[in-house]
Design a protein around this motif. Structure first.
Motif, PDB file in Angstrom:
ATOM      1  N   LEU A 278      -2.714   1.319  -2.069  1.00 17.09           N
ATOM      2  CA  LEU A 278      -2.279   1.277  -0.677  1.00 17.09           C
ATOM      3  C   LEU A 278      -3.395   0.837   0.266  1.00 17.09           C
ATOM      4  N   SER A 279      -4.645   0.973  -0.188  1.00 18.46           N
ATOM      5  CA  SER A 279      -5.780   0.522   0.628  1.00 18.46           C
ATOM      6  C   SER A 279      -6.010  -0.979   0.497  1.00 18.46           C
ATOM      7  N   ASP A 280      -5.375  -1.599  -0.487  1.00 19.50           N
ATOM      8  CA  ASP A 280      -5.509  -3.046  -0.706  1.00 19.50           C
ATOM      9  C   ASP A 280      -4.962  -3.807   0.506  1.00 19.50           C
ATOM     10  N   PRO A 281      -5.723  -4.750   1.064  1.00 20.92           N
ATOM     11  CA  PRO A 281      -5.242  -5.527   2.213  1.00 20.92           C
ATOM     12  C   PRO A 281      -3.922  -6.254   1.944  1.00 20.92           C
ATOM     13  N   ALA A 282      -3.655  -6.592   0.674  1.00 22.32           N
ATOM     14  CA  ALA A 282      -2.411  -7.283   0.337  1.00 22.32           C
ATOM     15  C   ALA A 282      -1.204  -6.344   0.403  1.00 22.32           C
ATOM     16  N   ILE A 283      -1.444  -5.048   0.430  1.00 24.44           N
ATOM     17  CA  ILE A 283      -0.344  -4.072   0.496  1.00 24.44           C
ATOM     18  C   ILE A 283      -0.233  -3.537   1.923  1.00 24.44           C
ATOM     19  N   THR A 284      -1.107  -2.619   2.305  1.00 24.37           N
ATOM     20  CA  THR A 284      -1.058  -2.082   3.672  1.00 24.37           C
ATOM     21  C   THR A 284      -2.430  -2.084   4.337  1.00 24.37           C
ATOM     22  N   GLY A 285      -3.504  -2.097   3.528  1.00 20.49           N
ATOM     23  CA  GLY A 285      -4.847  -2.071   4.100  1.00 20.49           C
ATOM     24  C   GLY A 285      -5.187  -0.753   4.772  1.00 20.49           C
ATOM     25  N   LEU A 286      -4.559   0.339   4.346  1.00 23.20           N
ATOM     26  CA  LEU A 286      -4.822   1.641   4.941  1.00 23.20           C
ATOM     27  C   LEU A 286      -6.211   2.142   4.562  1.00 23.20           C
ATOM     28  N   THR A 287      -6.781   3.010   5.391  1.00 18.20           N
ATOM     29  CA  THR A 287      -8.036   3.656   5.008  1.00 18.20           C
ATOM     30  C   THR A 287      -7.735   4.655   3.893  1.00 18.20           C
ATOM     31  N   PRO A 288      -8.724   4.974   3.049  1.00 18.84           N
ATOM     32  CA  PRO A 288      -8.470   5.927   1.958  1.00 18.84           C
ATOM     33  C   PRO A 288      -7.920   7.272   2.435  1.00 18.84           C
ATOM     34  N   SER A 289      -8.412   7.759   3.586  1.00 17.42           N
ATOM     35  CA  SER A 289      -7.943   9.053   4.095  1.00 17.42           C
ATOM     36  C   SER A 289      -6.459   9.018   4.447  1.00 17.42           C
ATOM     37  N   ILE A 290      -6.019   7.939   5.090  1.00 13.84           N
ATOM     38  CA  ILE A 290      -4.597   7.815   5.455  1.00 13.84           C
ATOM     39  C   ILE A 290      -3.761   7.517   4.216  1.00 13.84           C
ATOM     40  N   ALA A 291      -4.277   6.670   3.323  1.00 14.25           N
ATOM     41  CA  ALA A 291      -3.549   6.347   2.091  1.00 14.25           C
ATOM     42  C   ALA A 291      -3.317   7.599   1.256  1.00 14.25           C
ATOM     43  N   ALA A 292      -4.292   8.521   1.258  1.00 19.05           N
ATOM     44  CA  ALA A 292      -4.165   9.760   0.489  1.00 19.05           C
ATOM     45  C   ALA A 292      -2.958  10.574   0.948  1.00 19.05           C
ATOM     46  N   LYS A 293      -2.683  10.522   2.256  1.00 22.79           N
ATOM     47  CA  LYS A 293      -1.539  11.273   2.781  1.00 22.79           C
ATOM     48  C   LYS A 293      -0.218  10.664   2.326  1.00 22.79           C
ATOM     49  N   ALA A 344       6.316  -3.378  -1.572  1.00 18.06           N
ATOM     50  CA  ALA A 344       5.569  -2.866  -2.722  1.00 18.06           C
ATOM     51  C   ALA A 344       5.217  -1.395  -2.520  1.00 18.06           C
ATOM     52  N   MET A 345       4.837  -1.025  -1.305  1.00 27.04           N
ATOM     53  CA  MET A 345       4.496   0.365  -1.029  1.00 27.04           C
ATOM     54  C   MET A 345       5.719   1.270  -1.193  1.00 27.04           C
ATOM     55  N   SER A 346       6.850   0.846  -0.658  1.00 30.66           N
ATOM     56  CA  SER A 346       8.064   1.665  -0.704  1.00 30.66           C
ATOM     57  C   SER A 346       8.559   1.861  -2.131  1.00 30.66           C
ATOM     58  N   THR A 347       8.555   0.788  -2.910  1.00 25.92           N
ATOM     59  CA  THR A 347       9.094   0.889  -4.269  1.00 25.92           C
ATOM     60  C   THR A 347       8.213   1.741  -5.174  1.00 25.92           C
ATOM     61  N   ILE A 348       6.887   1.628  -5.036  1.00 26.93           N
ATOM     62  CA  ILE A 348       6.023   2.419  -5.910  1.00 26.93           C
ATOM     63  C   ILE A 348       6.082   3.896  -5.529  1.00 26.93           C
ATOM     64  N   LEU A 349       6.207   4.191  -4.236  1.00 28.27           N
ATOM     65  CA  LEU A 349       6.323   5.589  -3.818  1.00 28.27           C
ATOM     66  C   LEU A 349       7.660   6.187  -4.243  1.00 28.27           C
ATOM     67  N   ALA A 350       8.711   5.344  -4.271  1.00 27.67           N
ATOM     68  CA  ALA A 350      10.051   5.825  -4.645  1.00 27.67           C
ATOM     69  C   ALA A 350      10.131   6.220  -6.114  1.00 27.67           C
ATOM     70  N   VAL A 351       9.209   5.718  -6.924  1.00 32.24           N
ATOM     71  CA  VAL A 351       9.201   6.063  -8.355  1.00 32.24           C
ATOM     72  C   VAL A 351       9.097   7.577  -8.537  1.00 32.24           C
ATOM     73  N   GLY A 352       8.371   8.227  -7.637  1.00 33.12           N
ATOM     74  CA  GLY A 352       8.198   9.669  -7.734  1.00 33.12           C
ATOM     75  C   GLY A 352       9.520  10.420  -7.792  1.00 33.12           C
ATOM     76  N   PHE A 353      10.499   9.986  -7.005  1.00 28.47           N
ATOM     77  CA  PHE A 353      11.804  10.656  -6.984  1.00 28.47           C
ATOM     78  C   PHE A 353      12.462  10.600  -8.359  1.00 28.47           C
ATOM     79  N   PHE A 354      12.361   9.460  -9.022  1.00 29.55           N
ATOM     80  CA  PHE A 354      13.020   9.289 -10.325  1.00 29.55           C
ATOM     81  C   PHE A 354      12.179   9.852 -11.476  1.00 29.55           C
ATOM     82  N   ASN A 355      10.887  10.079 -11.232  1.00 29.97           N
ATOM     83  CA  ASN A 355      10.060  10.797 -12.214  1.00 29.97           C
ATOM     84  C   ASN A 355      10.492  12.251 -12.341  1.00 29.97           C
ATOM     85  N   SER A 356      11.088  12.753 -11.287  1.00 29.20           N
ATOM     86  CA  SER A 356      11.298  14.177 -11.064  1.00 29.20           C
ATOM     87  C   SER A 356      11.708  14.991 -12.286  1.00 29.20           C
ATOM     88  N   ILE A 357      12.808  14.601 -12.919  1.00 24.76           N
ATOM     89  CA  ILE A 357      13.364  15.449 -13.987  1.00 24.76           C
ATOM     90  C   ILE A 357      12.820  15.094 -15.373  1.00 24.76           C
TER      91      ILE A 357
END
Length: 434
Positions: A278-293, A344-357
């Protein structure tokens, strides 16, 4: 199912609710601690100027403990019981947290890795004891649902941990390798010392919590359940004849162990790279502290999915739910590989929901009907968690060579196997040990 003498000796009723609630707290604790590795990785990567593969040694040391001590822990739990196994595991994990203090003071990466390993030994013993204990405190047909519900609280821990880590560990802006090259030797030494000590107080707090909970479990009375007395009717009624000599002789368990290996590897690989991705400029370029959240959305999705899954699997066969979730997770990761930015950010974060069970379902299905081999089977399954030590390093090597995007192909293969395991249980549901 006609032999009453083999029925579970402690079916879930009001007297067991207290035990279930107390056990659920353990799932929260080890989820919280495990997820902190996702914050520790980018932090120590900057402190010690590591590449991706070197930074992933944190996960290797953590999950290697599962491989080395899970099977012995299974035998230990069979000897001393679930309660003493839990108390011992909490005490060892607390000791591991204490070791972070000298590791930070001395600024030695190998000592950090040693602390991570000791911590993981305690967490491994906890899992070997608590996972099967939770499945045994009730009816076998609802074991997947029950374990999924308690795993939801594990996900609550993983959801809160990134905020805790962002506030305490990544509070100061982590300098890039290029920025550190501009510092004088003196300034670099002071910066690295300051960053290293940022982990001391958080892990001291965790140590205090672990020792306190260990004390509580030592004095609380819990139901006594012995593996050899539980669910034996599944073996005798459906498979009369000579009992199998060990858990290794059940193909369902072996295939389930592979499923645990690839699932944990995929889950940990994705989580470990999220801050950097998420810190990658090609994705969102967030700072590590914000990306961690934002990592909390990944683990929070798993929490929501587990609460939903616990209800769904009361009505729908667990194998069907597992297959659907694995296929969907794989497709989401493929989408991430071929996209950038918010997609790319939305789809990778959404994986968590389907990891659930996935973890609790694979675990419960693999243990079904093992009877007296339940303790050994739990140890084997927990040793398969070593996938979290191996696959992230492989993904790290891919990332160093081909870039972060293409490295996510590793989890895709993992989800393909999990879909097969779920389909196999679904297709051969009438044959529990097929």
């Amino acid at each position: 199912m006609n032999n009453p003498q083999h029925l579970p000796i402690h079916p879930v009723h009001s007297s067991n609710f207290g035990a279930l609630a107390l056990l659920t707290s353990l799932f929260f604790i080890w989820g919280f601690i495990t997820c902190l590795n996702d914050i520790l990785i980018p932090h120590l990567k900057a402190v010690f100027t590591l590449n991706y593969a070197q930074a992933m040694l944190i996960q290797s040391c953590f999950f290697a403990a599962y491989f080395l001590v899970s099977v012995p822990s299974g035998y230990l739990v069979d000897k001393i019981g679930y309660k003493r196994g839990i108390v011992t595991g909490l005490a060892i994990a607390g000791t591991g947290c204490l070791l972070f203090y000298p590791a930070a003071a001395l600024r030695l990466y190998p000592l950090f890795l040693s602390a991570v390993f000791v911590l993981a030994v305690g967490i491994t013993l906890l899992q070997v004891a608590a996972n099967p204990y939770m499945t045994l405190l009730g009816k076998p047909e609802t074991a997947s649902s029950r374990l999924t519900l308690t795993q939801a609280f594990n996900s609550l821990g993983t959801t809160l941990a990134p905020y805790f880590g962002a506030f305490f560990i990544l509070a100061t802006s982590v300098k890039t390798p290029d920025e550190m090259k501009l510092l004088s030797i003196d300034a670099l030494s002071k910066y690295q010392a300051l960053e290293a000590t940022a982990v001391q107080h958080p892990y001291l707090l965790l140590a205090a919590m672990l020792f306190a909970v260990s004390g509580i479990f030592a004095f609380v009375k819990l139901p006594v359940v012995k593996g050899q007395e539980v669910h034996g009717e599944v073996l005798e009624d459906q498979y009369p004849g000579k009992p199998k000599p060990s858990a290794w002789h059940y193909s369902r368990l072996v295939l389930g162990a592979i499923g645990i290996f690839v699932y944990v590897g995929a889950e940990v690989s994705i989580g470990s790279f999220l801050v950097s991705f998420l810190s990658d400029p090609a994705i969102t370029g967030l700072t590590p502290s914000i990306a961690a959240k934002y990592v909390s959305f990944y683990w929070g999705g798993a929490m929501v999915g587990r609460f939903i899954g616990a209800v769904v699997m009361q009505k729908v066969q667990p194998g069907k739910v597992l297959t659907f979730n694995a296929v969907t997770a794989g497709l989401l990761v493929v989408t991430t590989i071929f996209s950038t930015g918010s997609v790319a950010m939305s789809t990778i974060l959404a994986v968590g929901f389907f990891n659930s069970i996935m973890f609790p379902t694979i675990f419960a299905l693999a243990l079904k009907g093992l009877g007296k081999h339940t303790g050994q089977g739990s140890g084997i399954l927990c040793s398969a968690i070593v996938g979290g030590a191996i696959l992230p390093v492989i993904q790290g090597l891919f990332a160093d060579r081909f870039g972060l995007h293409l490295a996510f192909i590793i989890p895709v293969f993992c989800y393909a196997y999990i879909a097969y395991f779920g389909w196999r249980d679904w297709a051969f549901h009438s044959y529990p040990h097929a």
